[in-house]
Design an enzyme around this catalytic site. Structure first.
Site, PDB file in Angstrom:
ATOM      1  N   HIS A  69      -3.346  -4.854   0.586  1.00  0.00           N
ATOM      2  CA  HIS A  69      -3.237  -5.179   2.088  1.00  0.00           C
ATOM      3  C   HIS A  69      -3.231  -6.779   2.452  1.00  0.00           C
ATOM      4  O   HIS A  69      -3.834  -7.686   2.672  1.00  0.00           O
ATOM      5  CB  HIS A  69      -3.879  -4.483   3.071  1.00  0.00           C
ATOM      6  CG  HIS A  69      -4.154  -3.052   3.031  1.00  0.00           C
ATOM      7  ND1 HIS A  69      -2.272  -2.809   3.795  1.00  0.00           N
ATOM      8  CD2 HIS A  69      -4.110  -2.074   2.856  1.00  0.00           C
ATOM      9  CE1 HIS A  69      -3.245  -1.897   4.073  1.00  0.00           C
ATOM     10  NE2 HIS A  69      -3.376  -1.072   3.152  1.00  0.00           N
ATOM     11  N   CYS A 122       1.124  -1.089  -0.180  1.00  0.00           N
ATOM     12  CA  CYS A 122      -0.078   0.015   0.525  1.00  0.00           C
ATOM     13  C   CYS A 122       0.689   1.278  -0.166  1.00  0.00           C
ATOM     14  O   CYS A 122       1.618   1.947  -1.027  1.00  0.00           O
ATOM     15  CB  CYS A 122      -0.927  -0.061   1.207  1.00  0.00           C
ATOM     16  SG  CYS A 122      -2.321   0.960   0.975  1.00  0.00           S
ATOM     17  N   GLU A 135      -1.460  -8.709   3.618  1.00  0.00           N
ATOM     18  CA  GLU A 135      -1.010  -9.402   5.971  1.00  0.00           C
ATOM     19  C   GLU A 135      -2.378  -9.603   6.259  1.00  0.00           C
ATOM     20  O   GLU A 135      -2.312 -10.333   6.606  1.00  0.00           O
ATOM     21  CB  GLU A 135      -0.870  -7.740   6.324  1.00  0.00           C
ATOM     22  CG  GLU A 135      -1.149  -6.634   7.160  1.00  0.00           C
ATOM     23  CD  GLU A 135      -0.972  -5.272   5.818  1.00  0.00           C
ATOM     24  OE1 GLU A 135      -1.563  -4.521   6.115  1.00  0.00           O
ATOM     25  OE2 GLU A 135      -0.916  -5.959   4.350  1.00  0.00           O
TER      26      GLU A 135
END
Length: 258
Positions: A221, A113, A223
């Site tokens: 994202h 990001c 994660e």
């Protein structure tokens, strides 16, 4: 052998509006520890506290995380406007230098990001302050309300280049991702290869041409629920493998070169 150390670039954050901290979301450290199988180490984003050279000696790889503050437009030769949002010049100083240092050394990094945007700016590229204001673009921002599950939900497709690094990692040229960003790439840096796009044409994945090591970044994202997501999991595993290779070979190569 000890697990490789991944430096997670932190963000400036005030607790109770007065206690200053350097922080990183737990989902970042979870992804590094549980999927990459590396040791997560949060890096304070303040160039006064540690030099880039010291950080690169301590870490075997760098994770450039997301964050609310945007890269200051002076870093790519433009004047700030209200649309550019808030800034963190100390993180700019640390993160942009870390990208250049990793590319030069062949040291692995993964941008996420804001980290995706930092990689482009570090390599000489520029950014749009607000993607949703561009003709034909969708709103890529995080929904302002809802649970974390709703805000980080998978929302759009990304198409990556046939035979490129992301195709090799994902095993597919089309993947589904979340989207939580306002800014995006305007002009890619001279060595920045845009290797993935959303359906509206927004750049979503990049790599650095000619970089001797793992030098990838994504605009979404990964994660979020990385251990379970079929796109995030292979990406963080590949990053961990690159860090293990660096820990085993890259450091020795640097020492041998003097």
């Amino acid at each position: 052998m000890a697990r490789p150390v991944i430096g997670i670039v932190g963000n400036f954050f005030l607790i109770n509006d007065r206690y200053a901290t350097h922080s990183a979301g737990r989902m970042n450290s979870d992804a590094i520890a549980e999927v990459s199988d590396c040791i997560p180490l949060i890096i304070p984003s303040d160039p006064r506290l540690a030099s880039v050279e010291e950080l690169l000696e301590v870490c075997d790889g760098i994770l450039l995380t997301g964050g609310r503050a945007n890269v200051h437009p002076e870093e790519y030769g433009e004047e700030p406007t209200e649309a550019h949002g808030t800034f963190d010049r100390e993180r700019d100083a640390v993160a942009l230098s870390l990208v250049r240092g990793c590319v030069a050394r062949g040291q692995p990094f993964l941008g996420v990001c804001r980290g995706f945007q930092e990689v482009n700016v570090a390599m000489g590229g520029s950014l749009y302050p607000e993607i949703r204001d561009l003709p034909g673009r969708m709103n890529h921002r995080m929904p302002p309300e809802g649970t974390l599950e709703e805000q980080f939900a998978i929302r759009h497709r990304v198409t990556v280049g046939e035979g490129g690094p992301f195709h090799r990692i994902f095993g597919a040229t089309e993947v589904m991702t979340n989207t939580l960003h306002g800014q995006g790439i305007k002009a890619p840096g001279p060595r920045v290869v845009i290797d993935g796009h959303a359906d509206d044409g927004t750049p979503e994945a990049l790599f650095i041409e000619g970089a001797p090591g793992f030098a990838l970044a994504v605009q979404w994202h990964p994660e979020w629920q990385a251990a379970m997501d079929p796109v995030s999991q292979p990406l963080f595993r590949a990053f961990g493998d690159a860090a293990r290779a660096w820990a085993g070979r890259g450091r020795e190569t640097l020492r041998a070169a003097g």
